[in-house]
Design a protein around this motif. Structure first.
Motif, PDB file in Angstrom:
ATOM      1  N   ARG A 169       0.841  -1.198   0.000  1.00 25.35           N
ATOM      2  CA  ARG A 169       0.000   0.000   0.000  1.00 25.35           C
ATOM      3  C   ARG A 169       0.875   1.247   0.000  1.00 25.35           C
ATOM      4  NH1 ARG A 169      -2.120   2.411   5.090  1.00 25.35           N
ATOM      5  NH2 ARG A 169      -0.532   2.038   6.677  1.00 25.35           N
ATOM      6  N   TRP A 170       0.301   2.352  -0.447  1.00 24.89           N
ATOM      7  CA  TRP A 170       1.002   3.622  -0.479  1.00 24.89           C
ATOM      8  C   TRP A 170       0.931   4.258   0.899  1.00 24.89           C
ATOM      9  CZ3 TRP A 170       3.968   5.101  -4.414  1.00 24.89           C
ATOM     10  CH2 TRP A 170       3.771   4.469  -5.645  1.00 24.89           C
ATOM     11  N   VAL A 171       2.097   4.629   1.446  1.00 27.35           N
ATOM     12  CA  VAL A 171       2.161   5.248   2.768  1.00 27.35           C
ATOM     13  C   VAL A 171       3.009   6.517   2.711  1.00 27.35           C
ATOM     14  CG1 VAL A 171       1.801   3.064   4.009  1.00 27.35           C
ATOM     15  CG2 VAL A 171       4.129   3.851   3.519  1.00 27.35           C
ATOM     16  N   VAL A 172       2.772   7.407   3.663  1.00 30.50           N
ATOM     17  CA  VAL A 172       3.494   8.684   3.733  1.00 30.50           C
ATOM     18  C   VAL A 172       4.948   8.431   4.105  1.00 30.50           C
ATOM     19  CG1 VAL A 172       3.650  10.913   4.906  1.00 30.50           C
ATOM     20  CG2 VAL A 172       1.402   9.958   4.338  1.00 30.50           C
ATOM     21  N   ASP A 173       5.831   9.073   3.378  1.00 32.87           N
ATOM     22  CA  ASP A 173       7.270   8.996   3.617  1.00 32.87           C
ATOM     23  C   ASP A 173       7.778  10.294   4.246  1.00 32.87           C
ATOM     24  OD1 ASP A 173       9.823   7.596   3.205  1.00 32.87           O
ATOM     25  OD2 ASP A 173      10.247   9.216   1.782  1.00 32.87           O
ATOM     26  N   GLU A 174       7.277  11.424   3.735  1.00 31.52           N
ATOM     27  CA  GLU A 174       7.786  12.730   4.167  1.00 31.52           C
ATOM     28  C   GLU A 174       6.718  13.789   3.982  1.00 31.52           C
ATOM     29  OE1 GLU A 174      11.791  15.426   3.338  1.00 31.52           O
ATOM     30  OE2 GLU A 174      11.133  14.029   1.787  1.00 31.52           O
ATOM     31  N   ILE A 175       6.689  14.748   4.932  1.00 33.06           N
ATOM     32  CA  ILE A 175       5.832  15.923   4.839  1.00 33.06           C
ATOM     33  C   ILE A 175       6.700  17.102   5.246  1.00 33.06           C
ATOM     34  CG2 ILE A 175       3.761  17.109   5.670  1.00 33.06           C
ATOM     35  CD1 ILE A 175       2.661  14.375   6.556  1.00 33.06           C
ATOM     36  N   LYS A 176       6.854  18.089   4.360  1.00 31.70           N
ATOM     37  CA  LYS A 176       7.698  19.236   4.727  1.00 31.70           C
ATOM     38  C   LYS A 176       7.226  20.522   4.052  1.00 31.70           C
ATOM     39  CE  LYS A 176      11.233  18.498   1.175  1.00 31.70           C
ATOM     40  NZ  LYS A 176      12.649  18.287   0.906  1.00 31.70           N
ATOM     41  N   SER A 177       7.502  21.639   4.720  1.00 34.42           N
ATOM     42  CA  SER A 177       7.247  22.957   4.146  1.00 34.42           C
ATOM     43  C   SER A 177       8.356  23.272   3.162  1.00 34.42           C
ATOM     44  CB  SER A 177       7.270  24.036   5.234  1.00 34.42           C
ATOM     45  OG  SER A 177       6.310  23.827   6.212  1.00 34.42           O
ATOM     46  N   ILE A 178       7.983  23.838   2.039  1.00 32.62           N
ATOM     47  CA  ILE A 178       8.970  24.303   1.055  1.00 32.62           C
ATOM     48  C   ILE A 178       8.572  25.694   0.606  1.00 32.62           C
ATOM     49  CG2 ILE A 178       9.631  21.993   0.261  1.00 32.62           C
ATOM     50  CD1 ILE A 178       7.821  22.384  -2.153  1.00 32.62           C
ATOM     51  N   ARG A 179       9.546  26.409   0.058  1.00 33.64           N
ATOM     52  CA  ARG A 179       9.243  27.776  -0.433  1.00 33.64           C
ATOM     53  C   ARG A 179       8.873  27.723  -1.893  1.00 33.64           C
ATOM     54  NH1 ARG A 179      11.055  32.354   2.611  1.00 33.64           N
ATOM     55  NH2 ARG A 179      11.889  31.612   4.559  1.00 33.64           N
TER      56      ARG A 179
END
Length: 158
Positions: free
Chosen positions: A148-158
């Motif tokens: 299954r597809w799972v979250v690897d990374e969540i980050k703020s970017i400019r």
């Protein structure tokens, strides 16, 4: 210093839009876009559980402006508190996917970039940034089902 720029010091007149979970994304094996749409709806509704249900067995890299620590790798439980605090101290005014990279035919990764407007609850300042969310395919331990597809990374970017 805040990542993103100050948009306004005034309170917008419209409350954030609240949504309910997408039943289609609750299938046992959802494609990456269904997962991203579910995360988008969860973020817009400020519903931590709609986001966390797409976390896998490992830690997730999180670095989000307005969400406590400057970044790191967090377990599901740590992520729950991190995201809950973010939604407590900010109000999501907009969270919308603006870019999607679908996986290659045999690819095991995918990502989106979402545009986010959020307001600080303490002083009402409004900020804009972009949130990068990446997924990878993960097999359930001891399961022969399709990964299954799972979250690897969540980050703020400019």
């Amino acid at each position: 210093s805040r990542e993103g720029r100050v948009i306004s010091q005034q309170n917008p007149s419209e409350p954030p839009e609240k949504t309910t979970p997408d039943k289609k994304a609750e299938k046992s094996v959802a494609g990456p876009m269904e997962v991203f749409i579910d995360i988008e709806k969860g973020w817009t509704a400020e519903n931590v559980n709609m986001i966390l249900k797409h976390f896998g067995q490992g830690k997730v890299t999180i670095a989000i402006e307005g969400a406590g620590p400057s970044g790191g790798q967090f377990s599901r439980n740590q992520s729950f508190y991190l995201l809950s605090d973010m939604f407590k101290y900010t109000i999501t005014r907009k969270f919308e996917i603006v870019q999607y990279r679908k996986p290659e035919d045999s690819g095991n990764t995918s990502f989106v970039v979402a545009e986010r407007y959020y307001q600080m609850t303490d002083d009402g300042r409004l900020f804009k940034d972009k949130i990068y969310v990446s997924l990878h395919r993960e097999s359930e331990t001891g399961q022969s089902a399709e990964p299954r597809w799972v979250v690897d990374e969540i980050k703020s970017i400019r």
